[in-house]
Enzyme design. Structure first.
Site, PDB file in Angstrom:
ATOM      1  N   ALA A 159     -11.900 -20.271  -7.971  1.00  0.00           N
ATOM      2  CA  ALA A 159     -12.357 -18.955  -8.277  1.00  0.00           C
ATOM      3  C   ALA A 159     -13.142 -18.042  -7.213  1.00  0.00           C
ATOM      4  O   ALA A 159     -12.914 -16.987  -7.155  1.00  0.00           O
ATOM      5  CB  ALA A 159     -13.380 -19.114  -9.497  1.00  0.00           C
ATOM      6  N   LYS A 210      -5.665 -33.181 -12.514  1.00  0.00           N
ATOM      7  CA  LYS A 210      -6.007 -33.136 -11.170  1.00  0.00           C
ATOM      8  C   LYS A 210      -7.643 -33.076 -11.030  1.00  0.00           C
ATOM      9  O   LYS A 210      -8.071 -33.686 -10.018  1.00  0.00           O
ATOM     10  CB  LYS A 210      -5.505 -31.765 -10.516  1.00  0.00           C
ATOM     11  CG  LYS A 210      -5.895 -30.683 -11.283  1.00  0.00           C
ATOM     12  CD  LYS A 210      -7.300 -29.720 -10.813  1.00  0.00           C
ATOM     13  CE  LYS A 210      -7.556 -28.619 -11.617  1.00  0.00           C
ATOM     14  NZ  LYS A 210      -8.864 -27.933 -11.039  1.00  0.00           N
ATOM     15  N   THR A 267      -8.149 -28.823  -5.432  1.00  0.00           N
ATOM     16  CA  THR A 267      -9.237 -29.484  -6.079  1.00  0.00           C
ATOM     17  C   THR A 267      -9.582 -30.594  -5.305  1.00  0.00           C
ATOM     18  O   THR A 267     -10.803 -30.957  -5.218  1.00  0.00           O
ATOM     19  CB  THR A 267      -8.872 -29.796  -7.621  1.00  0.00           C
ATOM     20  OG1 THR A 267      -8.335 -28.870  -8.059  1.00  0.00           O
ATOM     21  CG2 THR A 267     -10.109 -30.261  -8.174  1.00  0.00           C
ATOM     22  N   ASN A 275     -15.574 -30.891  -9.131  1.00  0.00           N
ATOM     23  CA  ASN A 275     -15.016 -32.466  -9.456  1.00  0.00           C
ATOM     24  C   ASN A 275     -15.236 -33.080  -8.048  1.00  0.00           C
ATOM     25  O   ASN A 275     -15.877 -34.252  -8.191  1.00  0.00           O
ATOM     26  CB  ASN A 275     -13.640 -32.408  -9.975  1.00  0.00           C
ATOM     27  CG  ASN A 275     -13.629 -31.678 -11.348  1.00  0.00           C
ATOM     28  OD1 ASN A 275     -13.952 -32.444 -12.225  1.00  0.00           O
ATOM     29  ND2 ASN A 275     -13.075 -30.572 -11.391  1.00  0.00           N
TER      30      ASN A 275
END
Length: 351
Positions: A159, A210, A267, A275
């Protein structure tokens, strides 16, 4: 209730009858705010629903979200409200940007406000605990809008980078290709490029899976392990995601694309990934409570998703060793070192 600018305005005469001009984005967290900005920059009239009225007031008065991406100026076409009815009234498309495990409860309050015939799109990446439903399945379960009207956005979409207009690509998956194209057009900007896909199952499972693999990569990084270890986890994690997806009807090609490998790499690699950073804390020996505190009080989606994904794997008869190891680290007290030893000591097999 204050009226938002543009409410009741007619469509421009040069726009197709079914073009998306007015969009409701429900959820003013980081991703909801960033995607609302994309839509506003693409020329759409955006109404952003915020759970807390003070956030909506700050967005409208100061043109930024005080809690998320606070250094990002929001476009003039974006207006916020605490009133879901005001946000949804007259919308041509609805974007759901609330966490996966709270989606059902929110939808039960909103379902009668969703305009007839609009496309409903999920930004959430997870699998619901208990029901093991994907987010579009939850939406259909609560609203009954039908699968052809449900879409999902998934890809390497951190984001903060998008909000700062760094170029990225994403996938808009919808069983109705024409609806996917409408959304593709609605969010097209000079920094945000969307591709279309009809594989909703693959896009959603890629987005949920993911997060779990990123936790494992974060654990490895927190233990001080290097690039070989992290690359091995990413690659074998992709294999896990693909196996589960294909068992549940997804296309293997989806996992080789933006909603699979693209999202997984971003990610697992970025310090902006909640995460990964959560996993790093666990790898350094922190408890879940300590990792949450270090993560500004936020629990990473993968902490809950690992439970539902492992259950999905059991139901489908698919082996998910990395996801299962993450589940045991997060919920059964397995240490990071035990996790690493167990994964590297598994019986040898062909790739």
């Amino acid at each position: 209730m204050s009226a938002l600018p543009g409410h009741g305005a007619e469509r421009p005469v040069n726009e197709p009858v079914h073009s998306i001009q007015r969009v409701a984005v429900l959820g003013a967290g980081s991703w909801g705010t960033a995607f609302a900005k994309v839509l506003g920059d693409a020329g759409r009239e955006v109404r952003l629903w915020a759970r807390r009225p003070e956030v909506a007031e700050a967005v409208n008065a100061r043109r930024h979200n005080p809690d998320y991406l606070s250094d990002v100026a929001l476009p003039d076409k974006l207006w916020a409200t605490h009133d879901a009815a005001e946000a949804l009234g007259g919308a041509d498309a609805v974007i759901l940007a609330v966490p996966s495990q709270s989606l059902r409860a929110n939808l039960e309050r909103w379902r009668d406000l969703i305009p007839d015939g609009v496309t409903v799109t999920s930004l959430a990446k997870g699998v619901e605990l208990g029901t093991l439903k994907r987010m579009t399945e939850v939406i259909d379960d609560v609203t009954g809008v039908g699968t052809d009207r449900l879409a999902v956005v998934s890809g390497p979409n951190l984001a903060a980078e998008i909000a700062h207009e760094q170029p990225t690509a994403t996938v808009i998956a919808c069983a109705d290709h024409d609806r996917a194209v409408e959304l593709q057009t609605a969010c097209a900007t000079g920094y945000f490029r969307a591709y279309t896909n009809t594989d909703v199952v693959g896009a959603e499972l890629g987005g949920a899976g993911k997060n779990v693999i990123a936790l494992a990569v974060g654990v490895a990084s927190g233990m001080g392990l290097g690039d070989n270890s992290r690359a091995s986890l990413i690659t074998r994690g992709l294999a896990e995601m693909s196996r589960l997806g294909m068992a549940l009807g997804a296309s293997p090609l989806t996992f080789a694309g933006l909603a699979g490998m693209g999202d997984l790499v971003a990610t697992c690699s970025s310090p902006l990934s909640r995460n990964r950073t959560f996993g790093e804390q666990l790898g350094r020996g922190a408890s879940l409570v300590e990792a949450e505190k270090a993560n500004n009080g936020q629990v990473a989606e993968g902490v809950k998703s690992c439970l539902s994904i492992c259950e999905l794997g059991q139901r489908a008869g698919v082996e998910l060793p990395i996801a299962d190891a993450v589940r045991r680290v997060c919920h059964e007290g397995m240490t990071a070192h035990q996790m690493a030893k167990e994964l590297i000591s598994r019986a040898p097999k062909p790739e």
